[in-house]
Design a protein around this motif. Sequence first.
Motif, PDB file in Angstrom:
ATOM      1  N   GLU A 122      20.651 -72.430 -45.841  1.00 32.87           N
ATOM      2  CA  GLU A 122      21.596 -72.319 -46.689  1.00 32.87           C
ATOM      3  C   GLU A 122      21.995 -70.794 -47.158  1.00 32.87           C
ATOM      4  OE1 GLU A 122      22.607 -73.497 -51.355  1.00 32.87           O
ATOM      5  OE2 GLU A 122      21.042 -74.344 -50.410  1.00 32.87           O
ATOM      6  N   SER A 123      21.040 -70.071 -47.015  1.00 31.86           N
ATOM      7  CA  SER A 123      21.354 -68.536 -47.242  1.00 31.86           C
ATOM      8  C   SER A 123      21.975 -67.703 -46.141  1.00 31.86           C
ATOM      9  CB  SER A 123      19.983 -67.843 -47.600  1.00 31.86           C
ATOM     10  OG  SER A 123      19.142 -67.644 -46.576  1.00 31.86           O
ATOM     11  N   ILE A 124      21.346 -68.262 -44.866  1.00 40.68           N
ATOM     12  CA  ILE A 124      22.181 -67.883 -43.770  1.00 40.68           C
ATOM     13  C   ILE A 124      23.530 -68.331 -43.513  1.00 40.68           C
ATOM     14  CG2 ILE A 124      22.278 -68.213 -41.040  1.00 40.68           C
ATOM     15  CD1 ILE A 124      19.116 -68.268 -41.220  1.00 40.68           C
ATOM     16  N   ALA A 125      23.727 -69.520 -43.954  1.00 38.50           N
ATOM     17  CA  ALA A 125      25.157 -70.372 -43.858  1.00 38.50           C
ATOM     18  C   ALA A 125      25.865 -69.536 -45.097  1.00 38.50           C
ATOM     19  CB  ALA A 125      25.115 -71.472 -44.234  1.00 38.50           C
ATOM     20  N   VAL A 126      25.617 -69.210 -46.044  1.00 37.99           N
ATOM     21  CA  VAL A 126      26.445 -68.454 -47.145  1.00 37.99           C
ATOM     22  C   VAL A 126      26.813 -67.187 -46.569  1.00 37.99           C
ATOM     23  CG1 VAL A 126      26.151 -67.561 -49.598  1.00 37.99           C
ATOM     24  CG2 VAL A 126      25.608 -70.064 -48.956  1.00 37.99           C
ATOM     25  N   ARG A 127      25.409 -66.484 -46.043  1.00 39.07           N
ATOM     26  CA  ARG A 127      25.842 -65.070 -45.607  1.00 39.07           C
ATOM     27  C   ARG A 127      26.969 -65.020 -44.308  1.00 39.07           C
ATOM     28  NH1 ARG A 127      20.380 -62.450 -43.600  1.00 39.07           N
ATOM     29  NH2 ARG A 127      20.891 -63.861 -41.849  1.00 39.07           N
ATOM     30  N   GLU A 128      26.624 -66.045 -43.598  1.00 34.95           N
ATOM     31  CA  GLU A 128      27.636 -65.950 -42.252  1.00 34.95           C
ATOM     32  C   GLU A 128      29.105 -66.439 -42.820  1.00 34.95           C
ATOM     33  OE1 GLU A 128      27.492 -65.278 -39.196  1.00 34.95           O
ATOM     34  OE2 GLU A 128      25.314 -64.716 -39.669  1.00 34.95           O
ATOM     35  N   GLN A 129      29.252 -67.188 -43.831  1.00 30.28           N
ATOM     36  CA  GLN A 129      30.480 -67.535 -44.458  1.00 30.28           C
ATOM     37  C   GLN A 129      30.894 -66.336 -45.047  1.00 30.28           C
ATOM     38  OE1 GLN A 129      30.258 -70.577 -47.545  1.00 30.28           O
ATOM     39  NE2 GLN A 129      32.505 -70.903 -47.485  1.00 30.28           N
ATOM     40  N   ALA A 130      29.943 -65.507 -45.807  1.00 32.11           N
ATOM     41  CA  ALA A 130      30.638 -64.358 -46.633  1.00 32.11           C
ATOM     42  C   ALA A 130      31.083 -63.119 -45.606  1.00 32.11           C
ATOM     43  CB  ALA A 130      29.370 -63.739 -47.289  1.00 32.11           C
ATOM     44  N   ARG A 131      30.290 -63.192 -44.397  1.00 28.95           N
ATOM     45  CA  ARG A 131      30.413 -62.308 -43.317  1.00 28.95           C
ATOM     46  C   ARG A 131      31.673 -62.459 -42.884  1.00 28.95           C
ATOM     47  NH1 ARG A 131      25.852 -61.793 -39.170  1.00 28.95           N
ATOM     48  NH2 ARG A 131      25.183 -60.315 -41.068  1.00 28.95           N
ATOM     49  N   SER A 132      32.158 -63.843 -42.345  1.00 30.79           N
ATOM     50  CA  SER A 132      33.375 -64.370 -41.915  1.00 30.79           C
ATOM     51  C   SER A 132      34.579 -63.991 -42.777  1.00 30.79           C
ATOM     52  CB  SER A 132      33.327 -65.641 -41.374  1.00 30.79           C
ATOM     53  OG  SER A 132      33.132 -66.599 -42.598  1.00 30.79           O
ATOM     54  N   LEU A 133      34.410 -64.219 -43.967  1.00 25.42           N
ATOM     55  CA  LEU A 133      35.403 -63.777 -45.277  1.00 25.42           C
ATOM     56  C   LEU A 133      35.555 -62.595 -45.137  1.00 25.42           C
ATOM     57  CD1 LEU A 133      37.070 -65.156 -47.479  1.00 25.42           C
ATOM     58  CD2 LEU A 133      35.085 -64.758 -48.930  1.00 25.42           C
ATOM     59  N   ILE A 134      34.547 -61.679 -45.240  1.00 29.37           N
ATOM     60  CA  ILE A 134      34.665 -60.190 -45.163  1.00 29.37           C
ATOM     61  C   ILE A 134      35.486 -59.830 -43.878  1.00 29.37           C
ATOM     62  CG2 ILE A 134      33.289 -57.890 -44.927  1.00 29.37           C
ATOM     63  CD1 ILE A 134      31.323 -59.039 -46.920  1.00 29.37           C
ATOM     64  N   GLU A 135      35.336 -60.212 -42.723  1.00 26.72           N
ATOM     65  CA  GLU A 135      35.811 -59.945 -41.708  1.00 26.72           C
ATOM     66  C   GLU A 135      37.298 -60.064 -41.541  1.00 26.72           C
ATOM     67  OE1 GLU A 135      34.871 -58.331 -38.507  1.00 26.72           O
ATOM     68  OE2 GLU A 135      33.071 -57.861 -39.786  1.00 26.72           O
ATOM     69  N   ALA A 136      37.540 -61.453 -42.248  1.00 25.40           N
ATOM     70  CA  ALA A 136      38.784 -61.692 -42.205  1.00 25.40           C
ATOM     71  C   ALA A 136      39.868 -61.091 -43.361  1.00 25.40           C
ATOM     72  CB  ALA A 136      39.089 -63.151 -42.842  1.00 25.40           C
ATOM     73  N   GLU A 137      39.019 -60.607 -44.394  1.00 30.66           N
ATOM     74  CA  GLU A 137      39.825 -59.574 -45.249  1.00 30.66           C
ATOM     75  C   GLU A 137      39.896 -58.311 -44.556  1.00 30.66           C
ATOM     76  OE1 GLU A 137      37.708 -59.270 -49.040  1.00 30.66           O
ATOM     77  OE2 GLU A 137      38.164 -61.609 -49.614  1.00 30.66           O
ATOM     78  N   LYS A 138      38.658 -57.659 -44.119  1.00 27.15           N
ATOM     79  CA  LYS A 138      38.704 -56.469 -43.380  1.00 27.15           C
ATOM     80  C   LYS A 138      39.979 -56.485 -42.373  1.00 27.15           C
ATOM     81  CE  LYS A 138      36.069 -53.730 -40.312  1.00 27.15           C
ATOM     82  NZ  LYS A 138      34.658 -53.935 -39.605  1.00 27.15           N
ATOM     83  N   SER A 139      40.008 -57.468 -41.302  1.00 24.46           N
ATOM     84  CA  SER A 139      41.269 -57.537 -40.624  1.00 24.46           C
ATOM     85  C   SER A 139      42.428 -57.622 -41.255  1.00 24.46           C
ATOM     86  CB  SER A 139      40.947 -58.731 -39.331  1.00 24.46           C
ATOM     87  OG  SER A 139      41.047 -60.166 -40.245  1.00 24.46           O
ATOM     88  N   THR A 140      42.709 -58.523 -42.327  1.00 25.69           N
ATOM     89  CA  THR A 140      43.944 -58.477 -43.091  1.00 25.69           C
ATOM     90  C   THR A 140      44.269 -57.172 -43.447  1.00 25.69           C
ATOM     91  OG1 THR A 140      43.349 -60.667 -43.756  1.00 25.69           O
ATOM     92  CG2 THR A 140      45.127 -59.601 -44.983  1.00 25.69           C
ATOM     93  N   ALA A 141      43.249 -56.285 -44.143  1.00 26.78           N
ATOM     94  CA  ALA A 141      43.541 -55.057 -44.627  1.00 26.78           C
ATOM     95  C   ALA A 141      43.745 -54.006 -43.521  1.00 26.78           C
ATOM     96  CB  ALA A 141      42.056 -54.605 -45.744  1.00 26.78           C
TER      97      ALA A 141
END
Length: 163
Positions: A122-141
């Motif tokens: 679960e922590s890996i899944a949450v971390r991966e989800q957070a990483r993908s969200l950060i990547e999406a926000e990074k690419s948007t930014a």
Amino acid sequence: MTSWLLLATADAATGAAAGASEGGLFDLDATLPLMAVQVVLLTFILNALFFRPVGRAVEEREGYIATSKADAKQKLAQAERLASDLSEQLREARQAAQGLIVQAEQESDQLYREALAAAQAESIAVREQARSLIEAEKSTALAALREDADRLGSLIVDRLLAA
């Protein structure tokens, strides 16, 4: 009967005293058989009145003691048998309890490992989800920055060309 024996004894004693001069050291008259009869009669009377009842009481007491002793031995053997059975049951119960403890420890360890693995997943899944969200926000930014940079660059070029 006693008075007859005393009377016969008294008559024999007086006759023995009168005839003492006739015999020697021992005078064998009716006194000796009379005394023998008295002793035998007294023995039968004492035996009937005292010795048989006492003998019966002693025999009954010995019988009671023998049966009590046999019962005590039987009860002791039964108690020893029960004690050995109980100790065997106790040993088996301890072994069963030890087995249950080992099994419970193994199940507890397995549940701990499963919970740990689930928490890690679960922590890996949450971390991966957070990483993908950060990547999406990074690419948007970055896309927004590129647009702003392109707009600013074209604005600067337009002002420089206009001036």
